[in-house]
Every structure is written in C-alpha cells, then in structure tokens.
Design an enzyme around this catalytic site. Structure first.
Site, PDB file in Angstrom:
ATOM      1  N   PRO A 218       0.858  -1.194   0.000  1.00 12.84           N
ATOM      2  CA  PRO A 218       0.000   0.000   0.000  1.00 12.84           C
ATOM      3  C   PRO A 218       0.893   1.243   0.000  1.00 12.84           C
ATOM      4  CG  PRO A 218      -0.091  -1.108   2.133  1.00 12.84           C
ATOM      5  CD  PRO A 218       0.866  -1.886   1.300  1.00 12.84           C
TER       6      PRO A 218
ATOM      7  N   ASP B  81       5.798   2.173   2.364  1.00 11.77           N
ATOM      8  CA  ASP B  81       4.837   1.096   2.604  1.00 11.77           C
ATOM      9  C   ASP B  81       4.035   1.500   3.844  1.00 11.77           C
ATOM     10  OD1 ASP B  81       3.528  -1.208   3.402  1.00 11.77           O
ATOM     11  OD2 ASP B  81       5.178  -2.540   2.836  1.00 11.77           O
ATOM     12  N   HIS B  82       2.780   1.806   3.633  1.00 12.35           N
ATOM     13  CA  HIS B  82       1.980   2.348   4.737  1.00 12.35           C
ATOM     14  C   HIS B  82       1.687   1.314   5.822  1.00 12.35           C
ATOM     15  CE1 HIS B  82      -0.066   5.396   6.780  1.00 12.35           C
ATOM     16  NE2 HIS B  82      -0.882   5.838   5.854  1.00 12.35           N
ATOM     17  N   ARG B  83       1.988   0.036   5.548  1.00 13.19           N
ATOM     18  CA  ARG B  83       1.820  -0.960   6.610  1.00 13.19           C
ATOM     19  C   ARG B  83       2.927  -0.807   7.654  1.00 13.19           C
ATOM     20  NH1 ARG B  83       2.258  -6.199   3.106  1.00 13.19           N
ATOM     21  NH2 ARG B  83       3.983  -4.908   2.398  1.00 13.19           N
TER      22      ARG B  83
ATOM     23  N   ILE C 143       5.128   2.118   7.793  1.00 16.82           N
ATOM     24  CA  ILE C 143       5.481   3.502   8.107  1.00 16.82           C
ATOM     25  C   ILE C 143       4.196   4.320   8.191  1.00 16.82           C
ATOM     26  CG2 ILE C 143       6.703   5.547   7.208  1.00 16.82           C
ATOM     27  CD1 ILE C 143       8.669   3.303   7.648  1.00 16.82           C
TER      28      ILE C 143
END
Ligand code: CAO
Length: 535
Positions: free
Chosen positions: A335, A507-509, A511
C-alpha cells in the site's frame, strides 16, 4: 449480573494461545474476540458467546487451548443470563439439539448417523443449475453439493462436513430456497467444522477461522461463496468455477479465463487448474504480465492496434521483463503513499561547485545518499523490512543503499554496501563505479542485492516530482527530481534559493504518514545544512 465461565469450544484440534484480546474489566460484545489460538493449520479468534464484562482471565499466552479449557469469566447482563447458560452448554462438546438444526444441516449426533443437509440462507432464492454429487459419493467438507444461480450470481453450496451421500433430494430446475432439503449424508464421526452455527437465531459461533476459511455453511459463508463464485468475465469470456477452484487459481496467479473447463457446463475443476499450471511451467519464461494479471484483477483487453494504423512490435528486453514483473509485484503488494518535500540545497550546491573547481567532481547524489544514511540511522523504521506475514518489522543493523541506474536495456539497481560508513568522496567513487558497471552489464548479482533503502534520482533529467515504486521488501524509496531556483521568503524578503524536490514513497503498513513527513523534513534539514551530516 452473574459470572459465567467461558470455555474453549471444539476447535477441531488443540492450538497454542498466541494472544489474549481482553483485560479484566473490559466490556465485550457477543462475537468480540477473547483469545487467538494458533494451530499448525490456521490462527483463529475465539469469540465471546454473549455480551458482558470480563471479570477474570483464566489463561495466558502460550497455554494449550484444548476443548473445555476455561478461558475467562464473563459477567453477563441479567437479561442475557439465560442465553449465556445455553451458550456455556454449547461450548461443551455436546451434540446440537436435533429439534432445532441450523438451516443448512442437522448436526450429526452419533457416528454413522444419517444427516439431512438443507439449503442454507443464500441471501435470496435461486434456481438449481447443477447437482454436483451422486448417491454413494464420498465428499469432503466444502465440496460443492449443488450450484445455484440467481439473477446476481451463481454459487456453490458446499457440504458442511465430510461423509457419504446416501440420497439426493433435489434436482436441477428446483428453487433453492432456504431450508430446502438437498441431500442425506452419512458421517463417520461428528466433525467439528460441520457444527451448524449461524442461523436466524443468534447462536454463538464457537469459532471463526481468521484465514478466510468457510468450513461452515453460515449465511456469511454463503455470501462469501456467492461473491467468490460469481460468474466473472475474464477476457470477455464467462467462466464457471467454484470458490475452492477460484482460491487455487488465485494462489497460483492463474487467470481462469484462460482455462477450458472440463466439468459439466464447461465448469472449471481443480484438475483443470493444476493441468494449466503444469503446462505453463513447462513453457519458457513469461513476459511481464501486461494484459492479464490473475489475482482476480480485471484484465486489460488485448486490442489489435493494426486496425487503427500501422504498428511495429518490439520485444521487451529480458531486463525490462524481469524488472517489470518486480515492479508489478511491489505495486500490487505494497500500500503505497508518497510524501513530497523540498530541500534548500543552495549552500550544498555552493560547496559542491567549490569542490568541483578544485578537481573533485561530484554530483548531488553522494550528498543525498549521505543525508539518507544519516536519516536512516535516526529513524531506523525506514531501514527495515516487514517479516513475510506482516506481523513484525525486521530492523537492519547495516545500511546498504540501492540507487536506480537507467541503462539502454532497462533499469538496474546496484547497491552501495555500508554506505553509512563512507565519506562523500568514497560514496561518489562507489557510485560512479557501480553505475559504470551497470551500463556495461557487468554488475554481479551480489552487487544488486541486500539494499535497505533505494534512491531513484531523475535530477539530471527533469521533472518536479514523481511517485517511485517501493523496492519491496524495503519499506521506502526516495525519488529525487531536478533542483530549481525558487523565490523563498526568509522573513523579510524573497530570496532565490535552489530547491531540490523530494518524493518519498513508503509502505503504509510499516510507516505511518507522520513519520514519513518527519523523515523528509529531516532529510531537508540535513541537506539544508550539510555540516549536520558530520554530527
Ligand atoms: N538537480 C539538478 N541537477 C542535477 C540533479 C538534481 N537533482 N542531479 C544531478 N544533476 C546534475 C548533475 O550535477 C550533473 O551536472 P554537472 O555535471 O553539471 O554536475 C548532471 O545532472 C548529470 O548527472 P548524472 O546523471 O551524470 O549523475 P547523477 O549522480 O545525478 O546520477 C545515475 C547518476 C546513475 C543515478 C543517473 O545517471 C541515472 O541513471 N539516473 C536515472 C535513474 C532512473 O532512471 N530512475 C527512475 C527509476 S523509476 O523508473
């Protein structure tokens, strides 16, 4: 208020408690997770059978969750006490009452008992278009019994447990309304997965596998099956396949539209998918997926462009194909979010130019790498990777930096090892050497592995910003665009400052957005005053 001991229901085997989801004093609703149990097959949430307040926790992480183990004490509201009593009974390994079976199947109370399996709640009626079993068939739990077609979708109705079909009570063309008898089955033993749970009555579901398993013909499972087994159009072609076949196809990344079904009404069977995969494996390396993607993603239709004008087809290089497949994989799995910022590199540029005049040729890139290694040290979550199941962050105690090099054959990403231990000149030397090797196709595989963080600089080309794709399993990538002079307000007047555009994709998972903004702010600060790089 009354205290009820909630016990571990029949989970189809023992497992280890890996998480306690509640604390004493917590108010829970029915179905809220109490504990998470992990077996060798799956991890599962064990839900609260009714709403109430946790008064005591009787297990701890690491305990073996066997059927009947006392988990928690739950004080139910007075109004719910009656229900809670029956719930506790239900948690005991006792047969379900024959008089009130779930709409899908009456529970097999005894070994070798014959069980009537009925159509569950499918969210509406439909027509039976296929009978998938015959008398004498030995079927597994989840094997399709019938296929029902409504105006919205076709769906398989799966067997609630394994057994032998003793009688088929339904035929094609029949209306498959809730509760219509489908078959009779003989079971060898009362299987846990088949225990009917969901129904019009809010009975407590003893367990809900968290890994998308649909072992029980619950309303939710039927809905999932419906969604899963919709007749989808792939490459303008309709395909008939059930949930289990679609699941296998997804796992292998196979587009069902490419498979010819050998079942009744051209239905695609498991064997068809297996055969397709076998054939594909024997073929030479596939090009990067362009028109077809698998994973249930709608395919881009292939178009004969020559209909519109002259065309010429040129094969992608192997590097472009492999690179394309890697980018595609990252794009689908990660993501992405991109954080934009600008660094004032006026002073840095003056220093760089002064060095150049003294014969030390350096582009801005070594400075940018140095700023990145310093920032990565201060914010180590960017120098990390998610573990494969996404449950932990693996922090790296080394700092290898990859940088994208544009070559005539495609993109290459050589890696500067231990970049954090190098000065600007050493970084510049390494960069020039590796970029040269990349251009001459002389990079060894080792020289392209192990990066913690990647920089993609388009500064020599142009542009104001872009959204680079994270080089997974790294968690972030810095895109650099062309620096330009901008009027910047210094509090009393506008001054011309050289501003460097930064685009950090992450990577929004792994960070969060605030940390990403902190990271680019830190980078801007470090590049704004390169003396801070020495600290
Ligand atoms: N702003 C303004 N000028 C810049 C700049 C920036 N951000 N970055 C570089 N420049 C200037 C350099 O200073 C140099 O000018 P001088 O000779 O006057 O100093 C000139 O641009 C050419 O630089 P370069 O390209 O030779 O060197 P580099 O260190 O900037 O980059 C390399 C090296 C290998 C990274 C680069 O050649 C390259 O291949 N970049 C493409 C990366 C890419 O394709 N990324 C996209 C990936 S996603 O598809």
């Amino acid at each position: 208020m009354s205290d009820n001991i909630i016990k571990v229901p029949d989970l189809g085997g023992d497992g280890e408690i890996i998480e306690i989801c509640v604390q004493v004093g917590d108010r829970v609703e029915a179905e809220d997770s109490l504990i998470v149990v992990e077996s060798d097959k799956a991890s599962m949430d064990v839900p609260a059978p009714f709403a109430g307040t946790i008064s005591e926790i009787l297990v701890k992480v690491g305990d073996t969750a066997s059927e009947g183990l006392e988990m928690v004490k739950l004080s139910a509201d007075t109004a719910q006490t009656k229900q809670s009593e029956s719930v506790e009974t239900a948690a005991e390994p006792e047969p379900a009452p024959e008089s009130n079976p779930a709409p899908s199947a009456s529970s097999p109370a005894n070994a070798e008992s014959e069980t009537l399996v009925k159509v569950p709640d499918l969210g509406g009626d439909g027509e039976v278009i296929e009978i998938c079993v015959q008398v004498g068939d030995e079927i597994d739990a989840e094997d399709a019994i019938i296929v029902v077609e409504s105006d919205k979708a076709s769906m398989e109705v799966p067997a609630p447990f394994a057994g032998t079909v003793t009688e088929v009570l339904i035929k094609t063309g029949d209306n498959a309304g809730e509760g219509v008898p489908m078959i009779k089955m003989k079971t060898g033993s009362a299987p846990a997965a088949a225990q009917p749970t969901a129904s019009a009555e809010p009975q407590p579901a003893p367990i809900e596998p968290s890994q998308n398993e649909t072992a029980k013909p619950t309303a939710a499972a039927a809905a999932a099956a419906a969604a899963d087994s919709q007749i989808i159009s792939t490459r303008n072609k309709k395909v008939h396949a059930g949930p289990s076949v679609r699941r296998i196809a997804r796992e292998f990344g196979v587009d069902l539209g490419e498979i010819k079904g050998s079942g009744p009404r051209a239905r695609i069977l498991k064997e068809d998918v297996q055969e397709f995969v076998k054939t594909r494996l024997k073929q030479p390396v596939q090009a990067a997926p362009v028109a077809t993607t698998g994973s249930g993603i709608p395919a881009i239709p292939s178009i004969d462009f020559s209909k519109f004008g002259p065309v010429k087809e040129v094969a992608l290089t192997r590097l472009q194909q492999v690179g394309g497949a890697n980018l595609h994989r990252s794009w689908l799995n990660v993501p992405h979010v991109t954080q934009f910022d600008e660094a004032d590199i006026t002073e840095m540029e003056a220093f760089r130019k002064a060095q150049k005049e003294q014969g030390v040729k350096m582009t801005p890139l070594p400075f940018i790498i140095k700023a990145c290694t310093t920032a990565l040290k201060r914010m180590p979550q960017f120098n990390a990777s998610l573990n494969p199941d996404g449950t932990a962050l693996i922090y790296k105690e080394y700092c290898h930096i990859g940088f994208a090099v544009d070559t005539p054959d495609g993109l290459l990403v050589p890696v500067i090892r231990d970049a954090d231990k190098m000065g600007l000149q050493e970084l510049s030397k390494q960069m020039v050497e590796l970029a040269g090797k990349a251009q001459q196709k002389k990079l060894s595989p080792a020289e392209m592995q192990g990066a913690c963080f990647t920089i993609s600089s388009l500064g020599s080309v142009g542009g104001t910003a872009f959204t680079p794709i994270v080089n997974a399993p790294e968690v972030a990538i810095l895109g650099v665009s062309k620096a330009g002079l901008k009027p910047v307000w210094d509090g009393s007047e506008f001054k011309p400052r050289l501003m460097l555009p930064l685009s950090l994709s992450y990577d929004h998972r792994a960070i969060n957005g605030a940390d990403a903004a902190r990271f680019t702010t830190l980078l801007s600060k470090l590049m704004g005053d390169i003396r801070t790089l020495l600290l």
